[in-house]
Write a protein that holds these residues in place. Structure first.
Motif, mmCIF file in Angstrom:
data_model
loop_
_atom_site.group_PDB
_atom_site.id
_atom_site.type_symbol
_atom_site.label_atom_id
_atom_site.label_comp_id
_atom_site.label_asym_id
_atom_site.label_seq_id
_atom_site.Cartn_x
_atom_site.Cartn_y
_atom_site.Cartn_z
ATOM 1 N N LYS A 98 142.039 101.700 46.233
ATOM 2 C CA LYS A 98 141.376 101.562 47.539
ATOM 3 C C LYS A 98 140.194 102.518 47.614
ATOM 4 C CE LYS A 98 145.688 100.568 50.091
ATOM 5 N NZ LYS A 98 146.691 100.827 49.053
ATOM 6 N N ASN A 99 139.132 102.075 48.275
ATOM 7 C CA ASN A 99 138.047 103.004 48.603
ATOM 8 C C ASN A 99 137.925 103.083 50.121
ATOM 9 O OD1 ASN A 99 136.703 100.682 49.391
ATOM 10 N ND2 ASN A 99 135.225 100.720 47.720
ATOM 11 N N VAL A 100 136.966 103.862 50.613
ATOM 12 C CA VAL A 100 136.847 104.063 52.058
ATOM 13 C C VAL A 100 136.550 102.746 52.784
ATOM 14 C CG1 VAL A 100 134.366 104.654 52.001
ATOM 15 C CG2 VAL A 100 135.800 105.547 53.832
ATOM 16 N N VAL A 101 135.842 101.831 52.116
ATOM 17 C CA VAL A 101 135.522 100.534 52.738
ATOM 18 C C VAL A 101 136.798 99.710 52.935
ATOM 19 C CG1 VAL A 101 134.122 98.439 52.556
ATOM 20 C CG2 VAL A 101 133.239 100.594 51.666
ATOM 21 N N SER A 102 137.738 99.808 52.012
ATOM 22 C CA SER A 102 139.019 99.093 52.127
ATOM 23 C C SER A 102 139.798 99.591 53.339
ATOM 24 C CB SER A 102 139.860 99.298 50.865
ATOM 25 O OG SER A 102 139.089 99.200 49.705
ATOM 26 N N TRP A 103 139.896 100.916 53.467
ATOM 27 C CA TRP A 103 140.578 101.501 54.635
ATOM 28 C C TRP A 103 139.874 101.083 55.928
ATOM 29 C CZ3 TRP A 103 145.174 104.047 54.482
ATOM 30 C CH2 TRP A 103 145.619 104.530 53.252
ATOM 31 N N ASN A 104 138.546 101.113 55.906
ATOM 32 C CA ASN A 104 137.779 100.729 57.106
ATOM 33 C C ASN A 104 138.024 99.281 57.489
ATOM 34 O OD1 ASN A 104 136.733 103.277 57.122
ATOM 35 N ND2 ASN A 104 134.688 102.706 56.417
ATOM 36 N N ALA A 105 138.123 98.403 56.470
ATOM 37 C CA ALA A 105 138.367 96.974 56.741
ATOM 38 C C ALA A 105 139.709 96.777 57.434
ATOM 39 C CB ALA A 105 138.322 96.186 55.435
ATOM 40 N N MET A 106 140.729 97.525 56.997
ATOM 41 C CA MET A 106 142.051 97.389 57.595
ATOM 42 C C MET A 106 142.079 97.964 59.014
ATOM 43 S SD MET A 106 144.873 96.005 56.469
ATOM 44 C CE MET A 106 145.374 95.277 58.006
ATOM 45 N N ILE A 107 141.454 99.129 59.188
ATOM 46 C CA ILE A 107 141.426 99.773 60.514
ATOM 47 C C ILE A 107 140.642 98.919 61.509
ATOM 48 C CG2 ILE A 107 140.553 101.781 61.799
ATOM 49 C CD1 ILE A 107 141.133 103.441 59.219
ATOM 50 N N SER A 108 139.437 98.482 61.102
ATOM 51 C CA SER A 108 138.619 97.668 62.010
ATOM 52 C C SER A 108 139.258 96.308 62.273
ATOM 53 C CB SER A 108 137.205 97.482 61.448
ATOM 54 O OG SER A 108 137.237 96.774 60.233
ATOM 55 N N GLY A 109 140.026 95.804 61.292
ATOM 56 C CA GLY A 109 140.760 94.543 61.488
ATOM 57 C C GLY A 109 141.774 94.659 62.614
ATOM 58 N N TYR A 110 142.496 95.770 62.634
ATOM 59 C CA TYR A 110 143.451 96.004 63.724
ATOM 60 C C TYR A 110 142.730 96.158 65.067
ATOM 61 C CZ TYR A 110 147.545 96.573 60.694
ATOM 62 O OH TYR A 110 148.572 96.341 59.825
ATOM 63 N N VAL A 111 141.621 96.890 65.063
ATOM 64 C CA VAL A 111 140.864 97.086 66.307
ATOM 65 C C VAL A 111 140.347 95.747 66.819
ATOM 66 C CG1 VAL A 111 138.782 98.126 67.316
ATOM 67 C CG2 VAL A 111 140.224 99.468 65.774
ATOM 68 N N HIS A 112 139.809 94.934 65.904
ATOM 69 C CA HIS A 112 139.275 93.615 66.257
ATOM 70 C C HIS A 112 140.350 92.720 66.878
ATOM 71 C CE1 HIS A 112 136.812 89.994 65.910
ATOM 72 N NE2 HIS A 112 137.824 89.393 65.310
ATOM 73 N N ASN A 113 141.588 92.897 66.437
ATOM 74 C CA ASN A 113 142.696 92.076 66.941
ATOM 75 C C ASN A 113 143.516 92.796 68.016
ATOM 76 O OD1 ASN A 113 143.006 89.419 65.221
ATOM 77 N ND2 ASN A 113 142.323 91.022 63.818
ATOM 78 N N HIS A 114 142.939 93.841 68.599
ATOM 79 C CA HIS A 114 143.539 94.579 69.730
ATOM 80 C C HIS A 114 144.883 95.223 69.385
ATOM 81 C CE1 HIS A 114 140.373 92.823 72.164
ATOM 82 N NE2 HIS A 114 140.699 91.638 71.683
#
Length: 614
Positions: free
Chosen positions: A288-304
């Motif tokens: 994993k790189n920082v972009v992978s972590w960001n994708a997962m975190i922002s995915g949760y935020v996007h889906n409330h």
């Protein structure tokens, strides 16, 4: 000695070592050496000391062409005017330019502002005999492709080239793709005498970005060989189109998956709302790189799923292999803002300060939004005043934050300050200031802002602006004026505006207006459970029991239910969410017991107050 100094210079690990080495070079009288000078300029620039590099160059006596070229190269991505000054000094000093000079110089011209200066350099290349240099002509082709709105000049250079290599063709195909000229790009691809992997990838990437996945797949299938760029372009293209199944199919065919491929799939699943699949991909990533972590975190935020976003961020810190970047912190601050989790938000703020993150405009905006939504308006103001640069979103966030925390007059004053400061205003900031006027009962200020929007800034009102004005007038008891305002609207009033008026009827006890406004709502949204509940409750408050009952019966017959309200509270490190009449919480018995106790105490206090008044 020169060789020794050069070796030390090449091995400098930090700015301190560089400056110590520079001093030694100066002491030994080697600071004007054309052997040392080019490397000294390059190393200074590599440590982001561009001003230092420029100073070294300007104080040199007779730099050679290599030193000039290195100085120009260091200015790529900086000021093209400064690069021109270096070139002009080169001409005055009678130092003969070579192909590298023009290659580096043309790379300094990156925007339309540099177009005219670039044309002058085009003339210089022809005058000095570089018209037959493939190296220089490719740089000219790229310059025109980047700086000119149309491709006529780029085509002109391409057509006049006495010799073209694969880079020439790739540059022209890429330029066509970037302009959306797909037919021209495909035509060039067909004419190209020799293609390499870059050629194919340029076409596939361009088609996928344009959303033409059918043609992209056709070209992808024709490729004699593929690399990770080819596969990732296809996966990303399907993800952008929302076709996660097609992206998944390409992903599983990929012989060697890279971190980019895995991350693209996480983003695709998250965007489609399939968080289970996104989690599965994330948990099975070999790296994993920082972009992978960001994708997962922002995915949760996007889906409330804000608590899950914080959980992943917590795991990221524990994992320790990737440090959060600004994108990570912006997503996490958004989660804190939605949860109202001030404790988490303050921790992020401390983390930013401790790790000396640059307070960029997006990061500053996210901090202001978080503090304001969590009720800490003083910290929001502190961030606002510490920001060296602000955009219209910064001002809008601060105006909204002040209004949200009851500081409506201060919000209007800040808006006035924004107008005087010369920031270009948009329609959203007017929604913010009109909302502030509504919540603060500032009728005249609201009218002034609305007129200012239309007359001074020539912004056409949207339904949201009209809604704010109707709410402002209605809450102030100016119901007749509110009705006249709706009649003058250039848009047809929607159910939200009529519902706003309906609520104002209750506040001011206007039963006559209630009937006509109810008819308007029922005409537009007869099946909206929220509006039906509102109408039913208001009818009951005016004693119109038959009307209230008929609306309730209609809701039951159509099996409509109002979406229950939701609230959250942070206890320790955990955020608890509750729905109205919630029975899911593991501590529900204790919660309802405490709630009953509070209700009993409130009733007792109320009865006591009534007896005192009697």
């Amino acid at each position: 000695m020169e060789q020794k100094m050069l070796h030390i210079l090449q091995n400098c690990k930090n700015i301190r070592e560089l400056k110590q080495t520079h001093l030694q070079i100066f002491v030994h009288g080697l600071h004007h050496s054309n052997f040392i000078l080019p490397k000294l300029i390059t190393v200074s620039s590599a440590f982001n000391l561009l001003d230092y590099a420029v100073s070294i160059f300007q104080n040199s006596w007779c730099p050679n062409v290599v030193a000039y070229n290195n100085m120009i190269k260091c200015l790529i991505g900086q000021s093209h005017k400064e690069a021109l000054r270096v070139y002009n000094r080169m001409k005055v000093s009678m130092v003969e330019a070579n192909s590298f000079t023009f290659t580096f110089l043309l790379k300094c011209f990156e925007s339309s502002e540099a177009l005219e200066d670039g044309k002058v350099m085009h003339g210089e290349t022809l005058k000095l005999g570089f018209g037959s240099s493939v190296f220089v002509q490719n740089s000219l082709l790229s310059f025109y492709a980047n700086c000119s709105e149309k491709l006529h000049s780029a085509y002109g250079v391409f057509e006049e080239m006495p010799e073209r290599d694969v880079v020439s063709w790739n540059s022209m195909i890429g330029a066509c793709m970037n302009r959306g000229e797909i037919e021209s790009a495909i035509g060039l691809l067909d004419k190209m005498p020799e293609r390499n992997i870059v050629t194919w990838n340029s076409v596939v990437c361009g088609l996928s970005k344009a959303g033409n996945m059918e043609l992209a797949y056709s070209v992808f299938e024709q490729m004699p060989e593929r690399n990770e760029v080819s596969w990732n372009s296809m996966i990303s293209g399907y993800v952008r189109m929302g076709d996660v199944k097609a992206a998944q199919s390409i992903f599983y065919q990929m012989p060697e998956k890279t971190v980019v491929s895995w991350t693209a799939m996480i983003s695709g699943y998250a965007t489609a709302g399939d968080l289970k699949s996104a989690e599965y991909i994330f948990n099975h990533m070999p790296l994993k790189n920082v972009v992978s972590w960001n994708a997962m975190i922002s995915g949760y935020v996007h889906n409330h799923m804000f608590d899950q976003a914080l959980y992943v961020f917590h795991n990221m810190l524990i994992n320790g292999k990737c440090s959060p970047d600004q994108a990570t912190l912006i997503s996490v601050l958004s989660a804190c803002a939605h949860l109202g989790s001030l404790e988490h938000g303050k921790w992020i703020d401390s983390y930013i300060k401790k790790n000396k993150f640059h307070l960029s405009i997006p990061l500053g905006n996210a901090l202001i939004d978080m503090f304001a939504k969590c009720g800490d308006v003083e910290n929001a103001k502190e961030v606002f005043h510490h920001m060296s640069k602000r955009c219209v979103i910064t001002w809008t966030t601060m105006v909204s934050g002040l209004a949200l925390n009851g500081k409506c007059r201060e919000a209007v004053n800040l808006f006035d300050q924004m107008c005087l400061g010369g920031t270009k205003l948009d329609d959203v900031v007017f929604i913010a200031v009109l909302s502030a006027c509504t919540h603060g009962g500032l009728v005249e200020e609201g009218k002034r802002a609305f007129d200012q929007m239309v007359q001074e800034f020539d912004i056409k009102p949207q339904i949201e602006h009209y809604g704010c004005m109707v709410d402002l007038l209605g809450r102030a008891g100016k119901l007749e004026e509110a009705i006249r305002f709706t009649e003058r609207m250039h848009l047809k009033p929607n159910a939200v505006i009529w519902a706003t008026l309906l609520f104002c009827c209750k506040i001011h006890g206007n039963e006559d207006l209630l009937i006509s406004v109810t008819e308007k709502i029922m005409d537009q949204e007869p099946s909206n459970p929220g509006y039906l509940t509102l109408v039913s409750n208001l009818s009951a408050s005016f004693g119109r029991w038959e009307d209230a009952l008929s609306f309730r019966v209609a809701m039951r017959q159509q099996r409509m239910e109002k979406v229950p309200g939701c609230s959250s509270i942070q206890v320790g490190n955990k955020v608890h969410e509750f729905l109205a009449k919630d029975t899911r919480h593991v501590q529900r018995k204790e919660i309802y017991r405490a709630l009953d106790s509070l209700n009993g105490q409130l009733k007792s206090e109320s009865d006591c107050a009534i007896r005192i008044l009697q």
